[in-house]
Design an enzyme around this catalytic site. Sequence first.
Site, PDB file in Angstrom:
ATOM      1  CD  GLU A 255     -22.860 -91.883 -28.912  1.00 49.64           C
ATOM      2  OE1 GLU A 255     -23.542 -92.787 -29.422  1.00 49.64           O
ATOM      3  OE2 GLU A 255     -22.011 -92.099 -28.047  1.00 49.64           O
TER       4      GLU A 255
ATOM      5  CG  PHE B  69       0.434 -88.137 -19.088  1.00 47.32           C
ATOM      6  CD1 PHE B  69       0.348 -89.135 -18.130  1.00 47.32           C
ATOM      7  CD2 PHE B  69      -0.012 -86.861 -18.772  1.00 47.32           C
ATOM      8  CE1 PHE B  69      -0.184 -88.861 -16.881  1.00 47.32           C
ATOM      9  CE2 PHE B  69      -0.549 -86.584 -17.521  1.00 47.32           C
ATOM     10  CZ  PHE B  69      -0.635 -87.591 -16.569  1.00 47.32           C
TER      11      PHE B  69
ATOM     12  CD  GLU C  99     -16.519-100.004 -27.437  1.00 48.23           C
ATOM     13  OE1 GLU C  99     -16.412-100.366 -28.617  1.00 48.23           O
ATOM     14  OE2 GLU C  99     -15.552 -99.628 -26.758  1.00 48.23           O
TER      15      GLU C  99
ATOM     16  CD  GLU D  95     -16.257-100.151 -23.097  1.00 44.87           C
ATOM     17  OE1 GLU D  95     -15.146-100.454 -22.652  1.00 44.87           O
ATOM     18  OE2 GLU D  95     -16.413 -99.311 -24.005  1.00 44.87           O
TER      19      GLU D  95
HETATM   20  P1  ADP Z   1     -13.695 -97.019 -27.750  1.00 45.12           P
HETATM   21  O1  ADP Z   1     -14.110 -98.083 -28.732  1.00 45.12           O
HETATM   22  O2  ADP Z   1     -12.597 -96.182 -28.274  1.00 45.12           O
HETATM   23  O3  ADP Z   1     -13.450 -97.610 -26.395  1.00 45.12           O
HETATM   24  P2  ADP Z   1     -16.153 -95.926 -26.618  1.00 45.12           P
HETATM   25  O4  ADP Z   1     -17.411 -95.684 -27.368  1.00 45.12           O
HETATM   26  O5  ADP Z   1     -16.161 -97.070 -25.674  1.00 45.12           O
HETATM   27  O6  ADP Z   1     -14.966 -96.042 -27.653  1.00 45.12           O
HETATM   28  O7  ADP Z   1     -15.817 -94.587 -25.839  1.00 45.12           O
HETATM   29  C1  ADP Z   1     -14.593 -94.420 -25.146  1.00 45.12           C
HETATM   30  C2  ADP Z   1     -14.759 -93.346 -24.083  1.00 45.12           C
HETATM   31  O8  ADP Z   1     -15.192 -92.099 -24.664  1.00 45.12           O
HETATM   32  C3  ADP Z   1     -15.794 -93.644 -23.029  1.00 45.12           C
HETATM   33  O9  ADP Z   1     -15.276 -94.412 -21.975  1.00 45.12           O
HETATM   34  C4  ADP Z   1     -16.185 -92.240 -22.579  1.00 45.12           C
HETATM   35  O10 ADP Z   1     -15.226 -91.729 -21.690  1.00 45.12           O
HETATM   36  C5  ADP Z   1     -16.124 -91.433 -23.839  1.00 45.12           C
HETATM   37  N1  ADP Z   1     -17.441 -91.337 -24.530  1.00 45.12           N
HETATM   38  C6  ADP Z   1     -17.848 -92.078 -25.573  1.00 45.12           C
HETATM   39  N2  ADP Z   1     -19.083 -91.713 -25.981  1.00 45.12           N
HETATM   40  C7  ADP Z   1     -19.494 -90.718 -25.160  1.00 45.12           C
HETATM   41  C8  ADP Z   1     -20.686 -89.903 -25.065  1.00 45.12           C
HETATM   42  N3  ADP Z   1     -21.691 -90.045 -25.887  1.00 45.12           N
HETATM   43  N4  ADP Z   1     -20.736 -88.981 -24.082  1.00 45.12           N
HETATM   44  C9  ADP Z   1     -19.698 -88.812 -23.228  1.00 45.12           C
HETATM   45  N5  ADP Z   1     -18.558 -89.524 -23.288  1.00 45.12           N
HETATM   46  C10 ADP Z   1     -18.441 -90.477 -24.233  1.00 45.12           C
HETATM   47 MG    MG Z   2     -14.814 -98.543 -25.187  1.00 42.56          MG
END
Ligand code: ADP
Ligand code: MG
Length: 665
Positions: A200, A348, A288, A275
């Site tokens: 994406e 970290f 998600e 989210e």
């Molecule tokens: P997880 O299931 O690991 O929490 P997420 O889809 O919620 O995965 O994504 C985690 C983090 O990754 C988000 O909070 C954001 O910081 C970053 N992220 C995810 N998708 C994108 C995107 N398309 N563009 C920019 N940042 C993203």
């Molecule tokens: Mg997430």
Amino acid sequence: MFDKILIANRGEIARRIARTARRMGIATVAVHSDADAGALHVREADEAVHIGGAASADSYLAIDRVVEAARRTGAQAVHPGYGFLSENPRFAEALEAGGIVFIGPGTRAIAAMGDKIESKKLAAAAGVATVPGAPGALSGEDEAAAAAAAIGYPVMLKASAGGGGKGMRIAHSEAEAREGFRSAVNEARASFGDERVFAEKYIEEPRHIEIQVVADAHGNVVHLGERECSIQRRHQKVVEEAPSPFLDPETRAAMGAQAVALARAVDYRSAGTVEFIVDRDRNFYFLEMNTRLQVEHPVTECVTGLDLVETMIRVAAGEPLPFAQEDVRLEGWAVESRVYAEDPYRGFLPSTGRLVRYREPPAGEGVRVDAGVGEGSEISMFYDPMIAKLVTWGADREQAIDRMAAALDGYRIRGVGHNIDFLSAVMAHPRFREGRLSTGFIAEEFPSGFHGADLGPERVAAMRAVAVAFARARAGRDARIGGRIALPRRSAPDGAGNGFVLRDGEARVRVAAEAADGGCDLALDGVPVAVRGACDPSVGIFEGTVDGRALAVQVDWEGTGHRLRHGGAERFVRVLPERVSALLDLMPVKEPPDMSRFLLSPMPGLLVSVAVAEGDAVEAGQELAVVEAMKMENVMRAERDGVVAKIHAAAGDSLAVDQPIVEFA
Ligand code: ADP
Ligand code: MG
Ligand code: ADP
């Protein structure tokens, strides 16, 4: 309502759920592994059941054992907390089959939202804005490259089964898209046993803003506003707040409406979080849905006055939501800091060990601590490295942050590395204060890691004044308990020997001091400073004022001086008689042994792999080995170019801290 529930979790969230259950008059059953036999969540529960070995797979992830514990104790319902079995539809099914209520959503919603590809399709069908991208799993590297080109760089490659920030890669070019696809697939296979990866658009200058929803079994769905969680490290949240400093009422309402629409589309029940990623023009896109209680739920509780765990329990018992959308009021501002057992001064890296000192910040107005541990508790390598969540509330954002900064200064943890100094530095950071956040904040503002906050000269002077006050208190105590008689140093013949010198790094400051009511009056290089407050060397924390300004400074006695911590900065300060200080300058400095030829294990853990062999030439930045501890894989990289002379450990070995892994020629 239930009489007894089982809490299928550990640590802070198990304690937090039990607190609400107790208030509601519901008895609690704790479960625990070998490693947690003496844990607080076990001691505080009405009953506790041992369910297996320290490894999560043998205990907190073992569906049969948890269900059996619920059955045996007669628990009518199970709250899964977050992590572990909270988003596992098979767990919810197994409970249902045994006639036990799962305190969470229905299995259909869990399953639909557990898969990023499927949930994205579902969201789009429900009219929710989703991140532009390819609709399905990518078949291989070529398709990944083609999809990325069609979407337009930068692109995010993501594991469909992903979670916890794992299985995600950003690509800015075709080469990176190919490489990112390969590594995302590998990580997804290893972590989730599911190698589907999709692509994406990578949203630039992104903010992570999420909407809390609650729904009952009678068709009522309400949203409780947003949380901004943009302060992240490696896609994992570190600081969260509610509301978001970025949203206007229209965007909030639009996001809320879409979150509610999605919840309706899957017949959602219980508490859940939708989210979104938000770009700089306030366009927002679905990321998600997490079908469970979220770690950062307390900030929502602080601004809404609701207890989300209570809401979940009531909904699970069949009660309707006791409020409607128009009853939800957001008041004030709340900030949460995740206090992790990881050492910001060492990249970290997670840290393990016993909490030899643990003192939470004094309970004051607007301060909440959700902790899983107490003094003497062990932070083990088996579970995640969160020590506690520190939450503050204020009438506005500035007050909430000020309270957070003060509470962090008063939070004393010794025995394991922790990130309090780093959190303090974030709170003091002008960009954070201004609310100019993005998920890149930490990487951009701390590009070479964390080396302590930069305090202005005023606060440095205040810390030095506190050091002198402590030195005096310590000297007084030594005289009282040591039975020693002060030597007649103060009337040294040359008249110069009665002064004191403060040594702080290269700085030398002349010190004079005299007792005053409730503290002492100092002169530092002739500048008067008034210190008021208790300096009990056995407590190790100064809470008082310096020239009328309130502050807390942590003070540890180390050899001939004091180590002070405040506002994310650390200083080692010695206050010595002038002649002792002069002699100290003549002392040789002991060089620490040169260990730079070794790659040492930075923590106790499991050696997952070694990427080099004896005789290999390595370049700075090249991967050397992977060490796993506390649910995290830590990639060890070469600090500079070199040649591998010897490998000291093999994949599968259990490592002790500082155990050599690779030796260079
Ligand atoms: P997880 O299931 O690991 O929490 P997420 O889809 O919620 O995965 O994504 C985690 C983090 O990754 C988000 O909070 C954001 O910081 C970053 N992220 C995810 N998708 C994108 C995107 N398309 N563009 C920019 N940042 C993203
Ligand atoms: Mg997430
Ligand atoms: P000792 O007991 O070791 O002979 P003192 O009791 O004079 O020495 O002081 C011990 C330490 O206490 C000093 O090295 C200094 O760090 C601190 N101290 C004592 N009095 C003062 C003072 N007036 N101003 C600043 N520091 C002091």
